[in-house]
Write a protein that holds these residues in place. Sequence first.
Motif, mmCIF file in Angstrom:
data_model
loop_
_atom_site.group_PDB
_atom_site.id
_atom_site.type_symbol
_atom_site.label_atom_id
_atom_site.label_comp_id
_atom_site.label_asym_id
_atom_site.label_seq_id
_atom_site.Cartn_x
_atom_site.Cartn_y
_atom_site.Cartn_z
ATOM 1 N N LEU A 1 0.846 -1.194 0.000
ATOM 2 C CA LEU A 1 0.000 0.000 0.000
ATOM 3 C C LEU A 1 0.877 1.238 0.000
ATOM 4 O O LEU A 1 1.814 1.345 0.801
ATOM 5 N N GLN A 2 0.565 2.155 -0.903
ATOM 6 C CA GLN A 2 1.237 3.455 -0.896
ATOM 7 C C GLN A 2 0.186 4.529 -0.628
ATOM 8 O O GLN A 2 -0.762 4.683 -1.378
ATOM 9 N N MET A 3 0.388 5.243 0.486
ATOM 10 C CA MET A 3 -0.576 6.274 0.901
ATOM 11 C C MET A 3 0.044 7.652 0.729
ATOM 12 O O MET A 3 1.188 7.876 1.153
ATOM 13 N N THR A 4 -0.692 8.559 0.147
ATOM 14 C CA THR A 4 -0.206 9.909 -0.127
ATOM 15 C C THR A 4 -1.195 10.913 0.439
ATOM 16 O O THR A 4 -2.398 10.841 0.162
ATOM 17 N N ILE A 5 -0.678 11.850 1.230
ATOM 18 C CA ILE A 5 -1.489 12.927 1.797
ATOM 19 C C ILE A 5 -0.876 14.256 1.372
ATOM 20 O O ILE A 5 0.317 14.493 1.608
ATOM 21 N N THR A 6 -1.653 15.097 0.713
ATOM 22 C CA THR A 6 -1.176 16.406 0.264
ATOM 23 C C THR A 6 -1.653 17.470 1.247
ATOM 24 O O THR A 6 -2.853 17.568 1.538
ATOM 25 N N LEU A 7 -0.710 18.259 1.768
ATOM 26 C CA LEU A 7 -1.017 19.284 2.766
ATOM 27 C C LEU A 7 -0.666 20.658 2.206
ATOM 28 O O LEU A 7 0.443 20.858 1.688
ATOM 29 N N ALA B 1 7.847 15.506 1.087
ATOM 30 C CA ALA B 1 8.474 16.111 -0.094
ATOM 31 C C ALA B 1 7.646 17.301 -0.551
ATOM 32 O O ALA B 1 6.450 17.422 -0.236
ATOM 33 N N ASN B 2 8.300 18.182 -1.271
ATOM 34 C CA ASN B 2 7.608 19.329 -1.854
ATOM 35 C C ASN B 2 6.855 18.894 -3.108
ATOM 36 O O ASN B 2 7.367 18.121 -3.925
ATOM 37 N N ALA B 3 5.638 19.397 -3.249
ATOM 38 C CA ALA B 3 4.841 19.153 -4.457
ATOM 39 C C ALA B 3 4.253 20.493 -4.875
ATOM 40 O O ALA B 3 3.135 20.842 -4.522
ATOM 41 N N GLY B 4 5.053 21.258 -5.621
ATOM 42 C CA GLY B 4 4.655 22.622 -5.929
ATOM 43 C C GLY B 4 4.680 23.458 -4.673
ATOM 44 O O GLY B 4 5.661 23.475 -3.937
ATOM 45 N N LYS B 5 3.587 24.150 -4.389
ATOM 46 C CA LYS B 5 3.533 24.952 -3.173
ATOM 47 C C LYS B 5 3.061 24.126 -1.969
ATOM 48 O O LYS B 5 3.000 24.625 -0.844
ATOM 49 N N VAL C 1 3.122 13.971 1.846
ATOM 50 C CA VAL C 1 3.604 12.951 2.780
ATOM 51 C C VAL C 1 3.240 11.581 2.211
ATOM 52 O O VAL C 1 2.085 11.349 1.803
ATOM 53 N N THR C 2 4.216 10.692 2.168
ATOM 54 C CA THR C 2 4.005 9.370 1.586
ATOM 55 C C THR C 2 4.380 8.295 2.603
ATOM 56 O O THR C 2 5.433 8.356 3.235
ATOM 57 N N PHE C 3 3.496 7.281 2.732
ATOM 58 C CA PHE C 3 3.749 6.123 3.585
ATOM 59 C C PHE C 3 3.692 4.857 2.738
ATOM 60 O O PHE C 3 3.030 4.819 1.700
ATOM 61 N N MET C 4 4.379 3.831 3.221
ATOM 62 C CA MET C 4 4.403 2.563 2.506
ATOM 63 C C MET C 4 4.164 1.427 3.499
ATOM 64 O O MET C 4 4.880 1.302 4.494
ATOM 65 N N ILE D 1 5.641 20.038 9.794
ATOM 66 C CA ILE D 1 5.114 18.712 9.464
ATOM 67 C C ILE D 1 6.152 17.646 9.810
ATOM 68 O O ILE D 1 7.315 17.720 9.405
ATOM 69 N N GLU D 2 5.716 16.638 10.571
ATOM 70 C CA GLU D 2 6.592 15.518 10.931
ATOM 71 C C GLU D 2 5.862 14.214 10.605
ATOM 72 O O GLU D 2 4.691 14.044 10.946
ATOM 73 N N ALA D 3 6.578 13.313 9.941
ATOM 74 C CA ALA D 3 6.031 11.993 9.595
ATOM 75 C C ALA D 3 7.134 10.958 9.816
ATOM 76 O O ALA D 3 7.864 10.603 8.886
#
Length: 604
Positions: free
Chosen positions: A168-174, A190-194, A198-201, A182-184
């Motif tokens: 499972l790959q989970m992605t949360i965009t904040l 990682a940066n995604a534009g502005k 956050v990605t979990f596996m 932000i701590e995970a």
Amino acid sequence: MKRIFALFMLILLIMPSFLVSAEQNESSKDEENSEEEGSYSSKHEVVYSTLNAVGDQEEMYVINNFSIEEPGKIVDYGPYTNVQNLTNVSEIIQEDERVQMKAQEDEFYYQGDLEDKPLPWTIDVTYQLDGEEMIPEDLLGEDGELQLQINTDKNEDADPFFFENYLLQMTITLDSDRYDNIEAPEGTVANAGKDRQVTFMAMPDKEGSFSINADVTDLEMESIEIAAVPPSMAIDAPDTGAMTDDMSSLSDATAEIHRGVGELKQGIAELNNGAANLYDGSSQYNNGVQELNTGSTELVEGSAAIQSSLATMSEQVGSSTGDMNVEDLQELEEGLNQLSGGLKDADTNLANLKDEFGEAYEALDQAIEAIPGYDISDENIEALYESGADEEVINQLVETYQSAQTAKQTYTNEKEAFSDVSSSLETNAGSISELSDRLLNVVNQASGNLEGVDFADSIQELQQGLQDLSSHYNDFHSGLVEYTDGASELANSYQEIHGGISELTDGTTELEQGASELHEGTGELAASTSDIPEQMQSEIDQMVEEYDKSDVEPVSFVSGENEKVESVQFVIKTDSIKKEEEEQAPPEEEEEKGFWDRLLDLFQ
């Protein structure tokens, strides 16, 4: 212009009938082909599912894709509540779980909706704001410290194949304007534009627990996007040659440590035996010294009595007049004989004491000499600490070594004093023997001249002899007192030394026991590390086998009757936590124009 316009109108009137005729011809050809059985080379399933914001399953549908080999009728299976052709307008026929369709193109797609079909995973999402658990609806627009927790596990109601073989790959965009700090810990940020992403596996066949901590202002949150796919590549086993060589070196090192500890144990056993012998010799010496001290007191008291008797005799003889008769001289002779006998006894006692002291001293000397004179440096001791051996045993070893060396050095420094005691005993014994002989000689001379002798002259000679004897005895007595004082001091001092040797013996006994335990421990360590390279390779092979899914054959998520399934993927999405946008008024509908109005518009 009128003729052109009339021709154009004629074409428009004829064209529909032409198109209808062509469509009918094409449709007849399709019907002709559709009666034939078609075939496909592979099938792909993409499962789409939506969850609410806490992870409860809501809707699910599947996009089925076929790679067509031969156009015609194909059949698929699934408990769909509704099906929809996504490729063309041809009808899809569904009877129970059997789905039949007409496929003409190279790729054919259709959608099937599912109800009550559980996902292979349970997904639980919880939210805390400033330490208080809250439901998603209450979080909207709030400020504070947010903790988002996602837990994944196996769904016991679903086919376990996908949980065991899919990751499972989970992605949360904040939104960076809303979220800060932000701590995970279990994921990557990682940066995604502005924004920040956050990605979990979650690995196959493993439950997962993931968290995000962040400071939020005016809380809104995008959907959590979850993709489930099998690992896409084979995992090559790493080259463990260098690593196993290092582990072999470690195994050899532990075996060498075990051998070294065995030698250490043997050396400690010898040290303990030497310490035991030292204690036995020290006990004998200590007993002899204590007896010497006790006997010295009695010896001094007896010597003082002799000294007093000689002084008294000398005074009495010196103060006597010429009227001393033979009976008086005989009485004096008897007293001198007793005095001579006492000196003989003292001489015998000193000789015995000298022999006992000599035996004890010899035993002590042999025991002290048996202590090894190894020079163990601080570097060697530090290396022993770094070897991984039991630190308590090493502390005992070092303490015993230092005590043994201290005892050996102390004895070496005081060895001359021990020798002086033996010499003093021999000298004092000789002095007493000489005094006894001189006293006996005086008595014999006096006894031999009792008859027919001038008493005045004899008494004068006797007086002179007693005075000389008393003077020499005074010197002897002073030396004897000095000797006994030294013997007393030696006895008291050696009592402490003997106590230290006793503690040393106890310490070496404990040390030998500790060394035995250490040797057993290093033996177990050597045994457990002897096959580390093989164990390590086995563990690596097992881990590679656990996560290498390259040889896993895909199966259909929808139905076990489906064939030629080449891939199955899951796309899962939770509801977002966002404010509802204000609805805009729909644009005013224009009045539908007729055919002639639309035709006239072409010329405007």
